[in-house]
Design an enzyme around this catalytic site. Sequence first.
Site, short mmCIF file in Angstrom:
data_model
loop_
_atom_site.label_atom_id
_atom_site.label_comp_id
_atom_site.label_asym_id
_atom_site.label_seq_id
_atom_site.Cartn_x
_atom_site.Cartn_y
_atom_site.Cartn_z
N TRP A 132 50.56 36.87 36.87
CA TRP A 132 49.40 37.77 36.88
C TRP A 132 49.83 39.12 36.34
O TRP A 132 50.85 39.67 36.76
CB TRP A 132 48.87 37.88 38.32
N ASP A 213 52.50 35.15 46.99
CA ASP A 213 51.22 35.81 46.69
C ASP A 213 50.15 34.72 46.87
O ASP A 213 50.10 33.78 46.08
CB ASP A 213 51.25 36.36 45.26
N LYS A 249 38.59 36.10 46.42
CA LYS A 249 38.02 34.90 45.80
C LYS A 249 37.46 33.92 46.81
O LYS A 249 36.33 33.47 46.71
CB LYS A 249 39.08 34.19 44.93
#
Length: 401
Positions: A132, A213, A249
């Site tokens: 990311w 993560d 999300k």
Amino acid sequence: VSRFEGIAMAPPDPILGVSEAFRADTDAKKLNLGVGAYRTEELQPYVLDVVKKAENLMLERGENKEYLSIEGLAAFNKVTAELLFGADNPVIKQQRVATVQGLSGTGSLRLAAALIERYFPGAQVLISSPTWGNHKNIFNDARVPWSEYRYYDPKTVGLDFEGMISDIKAAPEGSFILLHGCAHNPTGIDPTPEQWEKIADVIQEKNHIPFFDVAYQGFASGSLDADASSVRLFAARGMELLIAQSYSKNLGLYAERIGAINVVCSSADAAARVKSQLKRIARPMYSNPPVHGARIVANVVGDPALFNEWKEEMEMMAGRIKNVRQKLFDSLSARDKSGKDWSFILKQIGMFSFTGLNKTQSDNMTNKWHVYMTKDGRISLAGLSLAKCEYLADAIIDSFH
Ligand SMILES: Cc1ncc(COP(=O)(O)O)c(CN[C@@](C)(CC(=O)O)C(=O)O)c1O
């Protein structure tokens, strides 16, 4: 004399800048496959029903706006750790997890980076290649050195597992290894359970510290437990580890900025001390976190009916993305005469697909087809509808040749 005159214009963010360009485009055919934000089949943002119900409950209760403690809402910190590990996990029972509410995934990663910088001077973080985009910014700004481990293999459009293992093995002892818990961003390629076991083996052998993560728990497979299995595997080995969480999300709380940093320690006493030092870092950074998102999570998970409804909505979101993957694969296979193997679209998990389109080809997707995506070739399938799959297939095929 002007002091600010010398400050240069910063470049647009590689991910969030794509949405700005998308908004500026007036063509009706435009598609925003940049930022990883869920959209409905009508390509509209989606507020989960359970979020609306929780907020109505909260409004009826008329809660106050007093400061939270530095570590955040206690009810949230309890449920977020239980969601991650399972309420009956020994790390929970033995109170070995230091949990601090963070400003979503980004803020939680940043808090952990500040802890690493303060207590592990010189230690580096190994991040996947690619990863990311904001990971590098977070460690750079926290003054934590990083290097990369091999992850994506363009030849197989899959995981370069041998390369990953050898790079982790080669890192100086006691390095932090940043791992995506599920739904790797940007590749959508996750290790298999057997590969996770081997990754845990090499991290243990080298006394590295795993740093997860977890930004998509429940959103990748539709199951909260399945998506946490990698983290639980490491915890079950008795390892110390860090895990950053996000509810952007899976609960659609993007702008509420709700997440957490969890540090699994070897004793409850150590966890208490680590928590106290995380608070000492947070206080001058933002003092204490926002309450609204934390209350939503605590209310949804704390109420069995809402919790079950949330699980159903996650399965629905994950299911829609799976359907879009299948439709895109079918459209590409039907239209492409080159014989290219598009099966990577189906093998990848989560909201992204790593297409293999290079920067020039990605530019063609935008300039000619009004398809907005990140320049590393990533497309967010969460921003795609079944109705638009054929159009996208035409754009991808045109851009590859
Ligand atoms: C792996 C990973 N970690 C952390 C985050 C941080 O999210 P949060 O701060 O909102 O909790 C994201 C979000 N990545 C998005 C979805 C959005 C972004 O870039 O901020 C993406 O498009 O990659 C992510 O993909």
